[in-house]
Scaffold this motif. Structure first.
Motif, PDB file in Angstrom:
ATOM      1  N   VAL A   1       0.841  -1.207   0.000  1.00 25.93           N
ATOM      2  CA  VAL A   1       0.000   0.000   0.000  1.00 25.93           C
ATOM      3  C   VAL A   1       0.872   1.251   0.000  1.00 25.93           C
ATOM      4  N   ALA A   2       1.925   1.257   0.806  1.00 25.03           N
ATOM      5  CA  ALA A   2       2.826   2.417   0.841  1.00 25.03           C
ATOM      6  C   ALA A   2       3.483   2.618  -0.516  1.00 25.03           C
ATOM      7  N   TRP A   3       3.886   1.549  -1.185  1.00 23.35           N
ATOM      8  CA  TRP A   3       4.500   1.668  -2.519  1.00 23.35           C
ATOM      9  C   TRP A   3       3.499   2.233  -3.529  1.00 23.35           C
ATOM     10  N   VAL A   4       2.270   1.740  -3.481  1.00 27.46           N
ATOM     11  CA  VAL A   4       1.252   2.221  -4.422  1.00 27.46           C
ATOM     12  C   VAL A   4       0.993   3.710  -4.204  1.00 27.46           C
ATOM     13  N   VAL A   5       0.859   4.108  -2.949  1.00 26.04           N
ATOM     14  CA  VAL A   5       0.617   5.532  -2.664  1.00 26.04           C
ATOM     15  C   VAL A   5       1.814   6.369  -3.118  1.00 26.04           C
ATOM     16  N   THR A   6       3.026   5.875  -2.870  1.00 31.39           N
ATOM     17  CA  THR A   6       4.221   6.598  -3.317  1.00 31.39           C
ATOM     18  C   THR A   6       4.223   6.780  -4.828  1.00 31.39           C
ATOM     19  N   ALA A   7       3.976   5.700  -5.558  1.00 30.17           N
ATOM     20  CA  ALA A   7       3.957   5.795  -7.022  1.00 30.17           C
ATOM     21  C   ALA A   7       2.842   6.712  -7.498  1.00 30.17           C
ATOM     22  N   ALA A   8       1.677   6.648  -6.842  1.00 34.56           N
ATOM     23  CA  ALA A   8       0.568   7.521  -7.235  1.00 34.56           C
ATOM     24  C   ALA A   8       0.914   8.984  -7.008  1.00 34.56           C
ATOM     25  N   LEU A   9       1.591   9.291  -5.894  1.00 36.43           N
ATOM     26  CA  LEU A   9       1.972  10.674  -5.620  1.00 36.43           C
ATOM     27  C   LEU A   9       3.031  11.167  -6.609  1.00 36.43           C
ATOM     28  N   LEU A  10       3.972  10.306  -6.957  1.00 42.01           N
ATOM     29  CA  LEU A  10       5.057  10.730  -7.850  1.00 42.01           C
ATOM     30  C   LEU A  10       4.593  10.846  -9.298  1.00 42.01           C
ATOM     31  N   THR A  11       3.736   9.950  -9.746  1.00 44.54           N
ATOM     32  CA  THR A  11       3.283   9.989 -11.144  1.00 44.54           C
ATOM     33  C   THR A  11       2.070  10.877 -11.332  1.00 44.54           C
ATOM     34  N   GLY A  12       1.325  11.139 -10.246  1.00 41.17           N
ATOM     35  CA  GLY A  12       0.071  11.855 -10.410  1.00 41.17           C
ATOM     36  C   GLY A  12      -0.961  11.038 -11.155  1.00 41.17           C
ATOM     37  N   LEU A  13      -0.680   9.726 -11.348  1.00 38.15           N
ATOM     38  CA  LEU A  13      -1.563   8.843 -12.123  1.00 38.15           C
ATOM     39  C   LEU A  13      -1.926   9.491 -13.455  1.00 38.15           C
ATOM     40  N   ALA A  14      -0.897  10.094 -14.114  1.00 37.44           N
ATOM     41  CA  ALA A  14      -1.132  10.887 -15.320  1.00 37.44           C
ATOM     42  C   ALA A  14      -1.400  10.036 -16.553  1.00 37.44           C
ATOM     43  N   THR A  15      -1.007   8.761 -16.526  1.00 44.18           N
ATOM     44  CA  THR A  15      -1.212   7.915 -17.700  1.00 44.18           C
ATOM     45  C   THR A  15      -2.071   6.715 -17.345  1.00 44.18           C
ATOM     46  N   ARG A  16      -2.680   6.154 -18.373  1.00 44.68           N
ATOM     47  CA  ARG A  16      -3.526   4.971 -18.157  1.00 44.68           C
ATOM     48  C   ARG A  16      -2.688   3.795 -17.684  1.00 44.68           C
TER      49      ARG A  16
ATOM     50  N   VAL B   1      -3.375   1.507 -14.390  1.00 41.59           N
ATOM     51  CA  VAL B   1      -3.567   0.055 -14.494  1.00 41.59           C
ATOM     52  C   VAL B   1      -2.576  -0.678 -13.588  1.00 41.59           C
ATOM     53  N   ILE B   2      -1.308  -0.244 -13.589  1.00 44.28           N
ATOM     54  CA  ILE B   2      -0.296  -0.910 -12.755  1.00 44.28           C
ATOM     55  C   ILE B   2      -0.642  -0.770 -11.282  1.00 44.28           C
ATOM     56  N   MET B   3      -1.092   0.412 -10.856  1.00 44.95           N
ATOM     57  CA  MET B   3      -1.452   0.595  -9.444  1.00 44.95           C
ATOM     58  C   MET B   3      -2.624  -0.311  -9.066  1.00 44.95           C
ATOM     59  N   ALA B   4      -3.609  -0.389  -9.973  1.00 44.46           N
ATOM     60  CA  ALA B   4      -4.772  -1.239  -9.684  1.00 44.46           C
ATOM     61  C   ALA B   4      -4.375  -2.711  -9.603  1.00 44.46           C
ATOM     62  N   LEU B   5      -3.529  -3.163 -10.533  1.00 42.40           N
ATOM     63  CA  LEU B   5      -3.093  -4.560 -10.519  1.00 42.40           C
ATOM     64  C   LEU B   5      -2.251  -4.876  -9.284  1.00 42.40           C
ATOM     65  N   THR B   6      -1.463  -3.916  -8.837  1.00 46.57           N
ATOM     66  CA  THR B   6      -0.643  -4.127  -7.633  1.00 46.57           C
ATOM     67  C   THR B   6      -1.531  -4.341  -6.415  1.00 46.57           C
ATOM     68  N   LEU B   7      -2.532  -3.483  -6.247  1.00 48.82           N
ATOM     69  CA  LEU B   7      -3.456  -3.652  -5.117  1.00 48.82           C
ATOM     70  C   LEU B   7      -4.246  -4.948  -5.250  1.00 48.82           C
ATOM     71  N   LEU B   8      -4.615  -5.287  -6.484  1.00 44.63           N
ATOM     72  CA  LEU B   8      -5.363  -6.533  -6.704  1.00 44.63           C
ATOM     73  C   LEU B   8      -4.509  -7.737  -6.323  1.00 44.63           C
ATOM     74  N   SER B   9      -3.210  -7.682  -6.625  1.00 43.80           N
ATOM     75  CA  SER B   9      -2.339  -8.807  -6.256  1.00 43.80           C
ATOM     76  C   SER B   9      -2.259  -8.956  -4.742  1.00 43.80           C
ATOM     77  N   ALA B  10      -2.198  -7.825  -4.013  1.00 45.62           N
ATOM     78  CA  ALA B  10      -2.163  -7.891  -2.556  1.00 45.62           C
ATOM     79  C   ALA B  10      -3.449  -8.517  -2.011  1.00 45.62           C
ATOM     80  N   LEU B  11      -4.576  -8.114  -2.585  1.00 45.26           N
ATOM     81  CA  LEU B  11      -5.861  -8.663  -2.151  1.00 45.26           C
ATOM     82  C   LEU B  11      -5.956 -10.154  -2.469  1.00 45.26           C
ATOM     83  N   LEU B  12      -5.506 -10.539  -3.669  1.00 42.60           N
ATOM     84  CA  LEU B  12      -5.619 -11.927  -4.105  1.00 42.60           C
ATOM     85  C   LEU B  12      -4.711 -12.846  -3.289  1.00 42.60           C
ATOM     86  N   PHE B  13      -3.440 -12.461  -3.129  1.00 45.08           N
ATOM     87  CA  PHE B  13      -2.467 -13.358  -2.502  1.00 45.08           C
ATOM     88  C   PHE B  13      -2.614 -13.451  -0.987  1.00 45.08           C
ATOM     89  N   THR B  14      -3.368 -12.511  -0.392  1.00 42.95           N
ATOM     90  CA  THR B  14      -3.568 -12.609   1.062  1.00 42.95           C
ATOM     91  C   THR B  14      -4.960 -13.118   1.422  1.00 42.95           C
TER      92      THR B  14
END
Length: 813
Positions: A739-754, A758-771
């Motif tokens: 979660v901290a990595w996703v928030v960091t990447a979101a703050l640095l990129t501004g989620l400016a591109t699709r 998508v990568i942020m969403a898939l990262t969170l989905l992997s955390a949800l799936l694997f746990t």
């Protein structure tokens, strides 16, 4: 060129089979884009260089030796997605070359031994004569020697959607053949049927040069690569020492050799900084590709770094600010001479078969008239004579001759029967026009048939008037100047033109204003010596400049701390192109020497292209800086907790399979999420000469974010370990970290591109799936979390990542 001239002259036969074989042995195949040989073998070699693969193999074997067969199989299965990611990234690096190959002709119709035959395009050699029907792709670079009503689609090279007019070359080629006579590989003939003599094949074509530069761009070690190499070396040494310490401590704590080796190996892979060179190489390739799309061909990788740092551009006028094409502006006829008659006289002294831009401008401006008499004699323009005189038969058909002289006003006036006052008046008018135009004078006289003895007449002309021409400002040049100024890039116009004319063009483009002064090239050196940086700070226009003055200016600006780009097209510009931080050769007009000296070759000689390239370079540098900041932020808590928790005597936080999962998150995020498109804004985080990649503020944000994430992980791990066991503790820590990595990447990129979203969403989905999926959680030695666990992980991740805001660029429109 002699071989090409011979090929043009001997058109019916073409090359013989023996000649073609000899030239193929000399020049090689016409392989503009090589076919991939053994792509699977190449992929295997690249995959074998991935240290993560060998880590998984080694640790899997260790698990198998100690009887942990399930973990060994899980690690073996984890190799599959890693190989898949390697294959996908390998495909990404080849995609631009594959796209380029699709534009090329596969076959060509040539004349060999006097017979037309179809051969593979790769078998073409210089000197071949190629038939080009409408609609075909041109298979090599060559000179068009026959054809009518020809148009070509050159958008693959120039980006222009408007068809380019083509015409056959009349006569033998020289060193400077106009682009209208060239056919270029990778372009397509739209209308007409043409015959072309091949000049360049394979990598020597313009298209091949683009491909070669894209492949070779990352081979030279740039300053930033060297800095990355030093950083990686320091991190590797620190990681090795830490691994040895951790292994020794685990043995001392009584965990046994297998645990000690596993702990040290896991820490080693977590700390391995292989992402930095990989990400940098990937970004460098992206930079070359994007600059090529902006019509800027990168010849040296250092230019990809430096183009984004440029703070000052020293540029030519002709072809960069202006269109590089003279146009008739106004006529000042003498008494008794009308404007049409003045233009007709100038047209009589102009050559249609030549390439002189002044003659072309006159012929375009003249209105249709009756046929002129046959030309009897021509005395061409030279720098010494500064005039051109034509003798032709008069239209009356009475045997009389008409002599027309055009050239520099002072030269033509000296051959006319004017008194001193009239000469002074006309010279004054010419000087007024010369401040903003190129000016010529015209005169004529009638000759009896017996009066012409073959020598050029030099007296007795009647003055006809003055003609003024202008080189209009390029469309979009003024807007490009405004964008450059907004981005903090200084523009200095360096030209050999008249000072008043240079200043007028600069003001029209927006480089200078009413208070701006023009500096004469001869006064440049003493002014720099006397006034230094103060003089350079206000410099905007240098007129009557020689190549030596351009070199002097570049070196002075560099000493003053500027990162300098300079444009050039001639052999005499080579010293300045080499001395500049970014030498930009003007591709349409540049000599081969200038192309070789330039770090970048423009494909359209346009200031707008340069400004777009600077914007692309700045965005690339900003993207790379943010990606590196992300890598540092994510590695700090990963490495510190991988070492700290075992050193404190707790069970291992990360198993090898967890490191694989986390690496599969880090790599695509660092490489693909930070690919924001270019926008020309003033970024205060763009480093100048002798500036650091990260500022003190940046390092503060990186350190604070890393420490907070590590603290959150340790706190969550200890709390969950006390209440729910090791599997629960690991799941809590991993989710908080992700979660901290996703928030960091979101703050640095501004989620400016699709892609970033998508990568942020898939990262969170992997955390949800694997746990939360029991089967996946069990396979990863984790335990599903409760709602309050997710709340803790989310809050901890948000708070820990907040300092990343310090790394957001400070920009203004």
């Amino acid at each position: 060129m002699a071989e090409i001239a011979a090929g043009i002259a001997d058109g019916a036969r073409g090359l013989t089979a023996a000649e073609a074989a000899g030239r193929r042995a000399r020049f090689g195949a016409n392989a503009i884009v090589d076919e991939a040989r053994g792509p699977w073998r190449e992929l295997a070699r690249e995959t074998a260089r991935d240290p993560m693969i060998w880590f998984l193999v080694g640790i899997g074997m260790l698990y198998a030796l100690i009887g942990e067969t399930d973990q060994a199989l899980v690690l073996g299965g984890a190799i599959v997605p890693l190989i898949g990611m390697d294959a996908w990234l390998h495909r990404r690096t080849r995609i631009s070359t594959q796209a380029l190959r699709g534009k090329l002709a596969s076959h060509a119709e040539v004349i060999r031994d006097g017979v037309a035959t179809v051969i593979p395009a790769t078998e073409l050699v210089p000197g071949d004569r190629v038939r080009l029907p409408a609609g075909v792709s041109i298979p090599a670079d060559g000179l068009i020697v026959r054809g009518e009503a020809l148009q070509a689609d050159e958008s693959t090279l120039t980006g222009e959607s408007v068809p380019a007019r083509k015409a056959p070359l009349a006569g033998a080629p020289d060193a400077a053949v106009d682009a209208v006579h060239w056919g270029f590989a990778g372009t397509r003939l739209l209308t007409g049927d043409a015959l072309m003599c091949v000049v360049a094949t394979g990598a020597d074509t313009l298209y091949g040069e683009i491909v070669r530069s894209a492949r070779a761009s990352g081979r030279g070690r740039t300053p930033l690569q060297q800095a990355i190499g030093r950083l990686v070396l320091i991190l590797v040494i620190a990681a090795a020492v830490l691994c040895l310490v951790l292994g020794a401590v685990r043995l001392w704590q009584g965990y046994g050799p297998a645990d000690a080796l596993l702990s040290a190996a896991t820490l080693a892979v977590a700390a391995l900084p292989e992402e930095f060179p990989v990400v940098f190489t990937f970004f460098l390739g992206v930079g070359v590709y994007r600059l090529a799309q902006r019509q800027a061909l990168v010849r040296r990788a250092v230019a990809v770094e430096n183009i984004g740092r440029v703070s000052c551009l020293c540029m030519d006028k002709t072809g960069t600010l202006t269109e590089g094409r003279l146009q008739f502006a106004l006529a000042v006829p003498a008494d008794g001479v009308g404007e049409p008659a003045l233009l007709q006289l100038a047209a009589l002294a102009s050559r249609r078969e030549g390439h002189d831009p002044l003659d072309a401008a006159i012929l375009r401006a003249v209105r249709p008239a009756g046929p002129a008499g046959a030309r009897v004699a021509l005395f061409p323009f030279t720098e010494d004579r500064r005039r051109e005189t034509v003798i032709c038969r008069g239209p009356a058909g009475d045997g009389r001759l008409l002599a027309v002289c055009k050239g520099a006003p002072e030269t033509v006036l000296a051959r006319c029967g004017l008194d001193a006052a009239q000469v002074a008046r006309w010279r004054g008018r010419a000087d007024e026009l010369a401040a903003t135009h190129r000016v010529i004078a015209c005169a004529s006289r009638h000759l009896g048939a017996a009066e012409f003895d073959g020598a050029e007449p030099d007296r007795g002309f009647s003055f006809a008037g003055l003609l003024a021409f202008e080189d209009p400002l390029r469309k979009g040049a003024a807007d490009a100047v405004r964008r450059a100024h907004r981005a903090g890039v200084r523009l200095i116009l360096v030209t050999g033109d008249h000072p008043a004319y240079a200043l007028a063009i600069a003001r029209e483009a927006g480089i200078g204003d009413l208070q701006s002064d023009v500096v004469h090239g001869e006064s440049l050196e003493p002014s720099i010596a006397q006034q230094g940086a103060g003089f350079l700070s206000g410099l905007k226009v240098v007129a009557r400049a020689l190549p030596a003055h351009k070199l002097l200016l570049v070196q002075a600006l560099q000493r003053a701390g500027e990162v300098v780009a300079v444009t050039g097209d001639g052999v005499n510009d080579v010293p300045a192109l080499k001395a500049a931080d970014v030498g930009i050769a003007m591709g349409e007009s540049a000599t081969q020497s200038a192309r070789e000296a330039g770090a970048i070759v423009l494909l359209d000689d346009n200031l707008r292209t340069i400004v777009n390239a600077v914007a692309e370079g700045r965005q690339l540098f900003r993207n790379l800086r943010l990606s590196f900041a992300y890598l540092l932020i994510v590695h700090l808590p990963l490495v510190s907790t991988a070492a700290l928790i075992p050193l404190l005597g707790y069970p291992l936080l990360y198993l090898p399979i967890h490191i694989v999962w986390l690496e599969l998150i880090i790599h695509p995020t660092a490489m693909l999420a930070f690919q924001a498109p270019a926008g020309m804004r003033r970024h205060s985080d763009v480093p100048r000469r002798r500036a650091h990649f990260f500022s003190a503020r940046d390092w503060t944000g990186i350190a604070v974010a890393g420490v907070l994430m590590a603290a959150a992980l340790v706190a969550g791990y200890r709390h969950a370990l006390a209440s729910g066991g090791i599997e629960h503790a690991r799941a809590m820590a991993l989710v908080a970290l992700i979660v901290a990595w996703v928030v960091t990447a979101a703050l640095l990129t501004g989620l400016a591109t699709r892609v970033a979203r998508v990568i942020m969403a898939l990262t969170l989905l992997s955390a949800l799936l694997f746990t939360q999926w029991p089967a996946a959680a069990a396979m990863l030695a984790l335990q599903p979390l409760h709602a309050d666990d997710w709340l803790f992980a989310a809050v901890a991740g948000l708070l820990a990542a907040a300092p990343a805001l310090l790394l957001r660029p400070r920009s203004s429109p």
